[in-house]
Design an enzyme around this catalytic site. Structure first.
Site, PDB file in Angstrom:
ATOM      1  N   GLU A 263       0.850  -1.191   0.000  1.00  0.00           N
ATOM      2  CA  GLU A 263       0.000   0.000   0.000  1.00  0.00           C
ATOM      3  C   GLU A 263       0.887   1.243   0.000  1.00  0.00           C
ATOM      4  OE1 GLU A 263      -3.597   0.049   2.859  1.00  0.00           O
ATOM      5  OE2 GLU A 263      -1.910   0.841   3.993  1.00  0.00           O
ATOM      6  N   LYS A 265       2.690   4.448   0.967  1.00  0.00           N
ATOM      7  CA  LYS A 265       2.931   5.127   2.256  1.00  0.00           C
ATOM      8  C   LYS A 265       2.995   6.623   1.953  1.00  0.00           C
ATOM      9  CE  LYS A 265       5.600   5.172   6.487  1.00  0.00           C
ATOM     10  NZ  LYS A 265       5.105   6.489   6.766  1.00  0.00           N
ATOM     11  N   ARG A 285      -2.076  11.043  15.241  1.00  0.00           N
ATOM     12  CA  ARG A 285      -1.314   9.877  15.702  1.00  0.00           C
ATOM     13  C   ARG A 285      -1.103   9.927  17.222  1.00  0.00           C
ATOM     14  NH1 ARG A 285       3.146   7.552  12.876  1.00  0.00           N
ATOM     15  NH2 ARG A 285       3.025   9.229  11.374  1.00  0.00           N
ATOM     16  N   GLU A 314      -4.677   8.827   5.770  1.00  0.00           N
ATOM     17  CA  GLU A 314      -3.606   9.816   5.730  1.00  0.00           C
ATOM     18  C   GLU A 314      -4.147  11.072   5.058  1.00  0.00           C
ATOM     19  OE1 GLU A 314       0.614  10.089   6.746  1.00  0.00           O
ATOM     20  OE2 GLU A 314      -0.685   8.347   6.918  1.00  0.00           O
ATOM     21  N   PHE A 354      -7.040   3.779   4.764  1.00  0.00           N
ATOM     22  CA  PHE A 354      -6.392   2.467   4.653  1.00  0.00           C
ATOM     23  C   PHE A 354      -6.922   1.424   5.641  1.00  0.00           C
ATOM     24  CE2 PHE A 354      -3.394   5.133   7.177  1.00  0.00           C
ATOM     25  CZ  PHE A 354      -3.405   4.424   8.380  1.00  0.00           C
ATOM     26  N   LYS A 438       7.195  -1.282   7.114  1.00  0.00           N
ATOM     27  CA  LYS A 438       7.492  -0.124   6.248  1.00  0.00           C
ATOM     28  C   LYS A 438       8.603  -0.530   5.287  1.00  0.00           C
ATOM     29  CE  LYS A 438       7.866   2.590   9.995  1.00  0.00           C
ATOM     30  NZ  LYS A 438       8.186   3.703  10.887  1.00  0.00           N
TER      31      LYS A 438
END
Length: 601
Positions: A263, A265, A285, A314, A354, A438
């Site tokens: 996906e 980032k 966050r 995001e 997401f 990541k």
């Protein structure tokens, strides 16, 4: 003692003094356990909030809003001194709490004593202090400043010198105890439940309902079963799931069982959006309420085809003329308190969703990711250009993953998130694990990826840097031990403006000794409570006998260090210190860098 069901504030101040003077994490926890055992259940929530240096959980956004000048005015009035004398003393010490203690201990330390009238101070209780602080926080409109000053003056006139020290530090958001939420959870479990299994139950509840005061009161009054039955609620953010990092596509796929959901980032601000009918709340966050900054995003979330939901995504700034995504820095213009409408027009945003955590009364955290993704696809309106699904695809081949990664980079993303889609691919609230990885730019001999490190110490500047800090001691976070381990000293990358700002930014966190959660072989000139996160880049990651990050884990007697570290100019105010780059991430970066170097040679 205080009234039944209350606690004298002096008891709290005594414990704070003990906690402040220790550099042992175990001693800190023991003091908290003793404090919680001594606290009546009726005020345990208030004691926990005050110990966190706040009045309510982060997501409620209750701020004391007391400026330094206002606090000094109140102290001058309460102690019967001239404001200039109080300001001069504060300039010398830099600690308003210490100034208050000194002034109120000295002969004539108080308005009535100043006029020669002996005064019998009444005993302050936790409830009285909490109520006064809440009155200060809620004062608004015409006359708010005077209400704040007068309330604070009355509180200080009833306070003993030591109590005044902690009241003023609390008011300015400078309590400096640096007690982590996890340490409070440890202490609550030991004080009220007394087992490791209970600790896990309490932590699980906290990830769903991150309000330590509420959990403490529930535990103290209704027991562990009541805490275990806490559910996710719209309007109360859950702790976000976190990711590990790797840079080898084959290794990523191996870790994720041969295939994953890759996906984009995005280089934006992570958001947890809560929708209940037409009411929408947005949380960062760090679980701060950021609804006010993004009225446009509120409207986008209202379009979701669902009555009630908690979704994650995001927020990304973009160029309206070209449609291109803009870097994170551009988004920071949206964090203004004023001219929100103007900023909204100048810096338009899109939201890429997401994940979905909750929908119409059902918790979705135990469902595997592929099922959550299908639910998300159904509720995002088709063809909407403002609120979209994140770009993602299932990949099972290293070349495909690399190609998708390159595509993401070319479209302005930071890299790719690789997520497990197996039966166990649950949403792990507050946890960093190998379900999400990541995949960012390769760590070749030069370190091309940044890290987010925590300031734990400082070194006095010389020459041009006299009066500020010449270098900062930076640390990574180790969730296993809940400690911060040093990884570099950084002194480059700071502009003159940054250097001038550093004392103002860091001095509120200054403490007289190394913090109990900091593990360091290096002796800093100044120590800080771990709080401020900076983005750092360097030449490479090397083994070092000086630093404690990964000490003895890769080589006996050596830890990891960043060579030629440099501040990128990016302050990570969006991250709590516990959300900084972890020790295990740095170990993976080092191994990956070493592997790449061998391949290149």
């Amino acid at each position: 003692m205080g009234a039944a069901g209350d606690l004298p504030y002096s008891v709290l101040a005594d414990f704070y003094e003990r906690i402040e003077s220790t550099s042992s994490r175990l001693a800190m926890t023991d003091y908290l356990v003793a404090l919680f055992k001594k606290t009546p259940p009726e005020v345990i929530d208030k004691v926990v909030y005050l110990t966190q240096g706040q009045l309510r959980p982060d997501y409620e956004g209750v701020e004391l809003g007391v400026a330094e000048k206002l606090a000094l005015r109140a102290l001058a009035k309460a102690s019967g001194r001239h404001l200039k004398d109080v300001e001069d003393l504060y300039k010398k010490t830099g600690d308003i709490g210490a100034v208050a203690e000194k002034l109120l201990t000295a002969p004539g330390g108080g308005l009535l004593e100043f006029f020669g009238t002996p005064v019998q101070k009444k005993e302050l209780t936790v409830s009285q202090v909490y109520s006064a602080l809440m009155k200060i926080a809620q004062a608004s409109g015409e006359g708010a400043q005077e209400t704040k000053v007068n309330t604070l003056v009355a509180l200080l006139q009833d306070a003993k010198p030591k109590e005044a020290r902690y009241i003023l530090r609390t008011v300015l958001g400078r309590l400096r105890l640096g007690i982590a939420d996890m340490t409070i959870l440890d202490a609550l479990a030991a004080a009220f439940a007394g087992s490791k299994a209970a600790r896990d139950v309490i932590e699980r509840a906290y990830t769903k309902h991150p309000d330590l005061g509420y959990i403490a009161k529930l535990l103290a009054t209704k027991g562990l079963d009541a805490v275990a039955s806490l559910k996710i609620e719209v309007g109360i953010p859950v702790l976000p799931m976190l990711a590990e990092r790797l840079s080898d596509p084959a290794e990523i796929l191996e870790k994720l069982g041969g295939k994953c959901l890759a996906e984009y980032k995005y280089d934006g601000e992570r958001v947890q959006a809560h929708k209940s009918g037409d009411k929408v709340l947005l949380f960062s966050r760090r679980l701060e309420n950021i609804t006010h900054h993004y009225p446009d995003v509120v409207e986008y979330v209202k379009r979701l085809k669902v009555r009630e939901a908690i979704v994650e995504g995001e927020i990304v700034a973009y160029n309206p003329d070209t449609g291109e995504m803009l870097p994170f820095q551009e988004l920071m213009h949206r964090r203004r308190k004023y001219d929100v409408e103007k900023a909204m027009k100048e810096y338009p945003v899109r939201v890429y969703l997401f994940d979905v955590i909750y929908m119409d009364g059902e918790e979705l955290i135990e469902k595997p990711l592929d099922q959550r993704r299908l639910i998300l696809e159904k509720i995002v309106p088709e063809g909407d250009e403002d609120i979209l699904l994140s770009t993602a695809k299932v990949v099972g081949d290293a070349k495909d993953l690399l190609h998708f990664f390159e595509q993401a980079i070319s479209e302005g993303c930071e890299g790719v998130m690789c997520k497990s889609i197996g039966p166990g691919s649950i949403y792990q609230m507050g946890a960093r694990g190998w379900l999400w990885i990541k995949f960012k730019r390769d760590y070749r001999m030069e370190m091309t990826d940044t890290v987010d490190l925590v300031v734990v110490g400082g070194f006095h500047g010389r020459g041009k840097r006299a009066g500020t800090y010449g270098a900062l001691l930076m640390a990574a976070y180790d969730p296993e031990t809940d400690t911060f381990k040093t990884v570099c000293k950084v002194g480059t990358g700071f502009t003159d403006e940054d250097l001038a700002k550093l004392p103002e930014l860091l001095d509120p966190y200054k403490i007289p000794h190394r913090h109990p959660r900091v593990f360091s072989k290096i002796e800093a000139d100044v120590w800080f409570v771990p709080a401020v996160v900076l983005e750092i880049i360097g030449a490479e990651i090397t083994l070092s006998p000086l630093h404690t990050c990964a000490l003895n884990k890769l080589e006996e007697g050596a830890g990891l260090a960043i060579r030629f570290p440099r501040f990128t100019g990016r302050y990570r105010f969006d991250k709590k210190p516990e959300q900084a780059t972890t020790e295990s991430e740095l170990i993976e970066m080092y191994k990956s860098q070493k592997k790449t170097a061998l391949q290149q040679s």
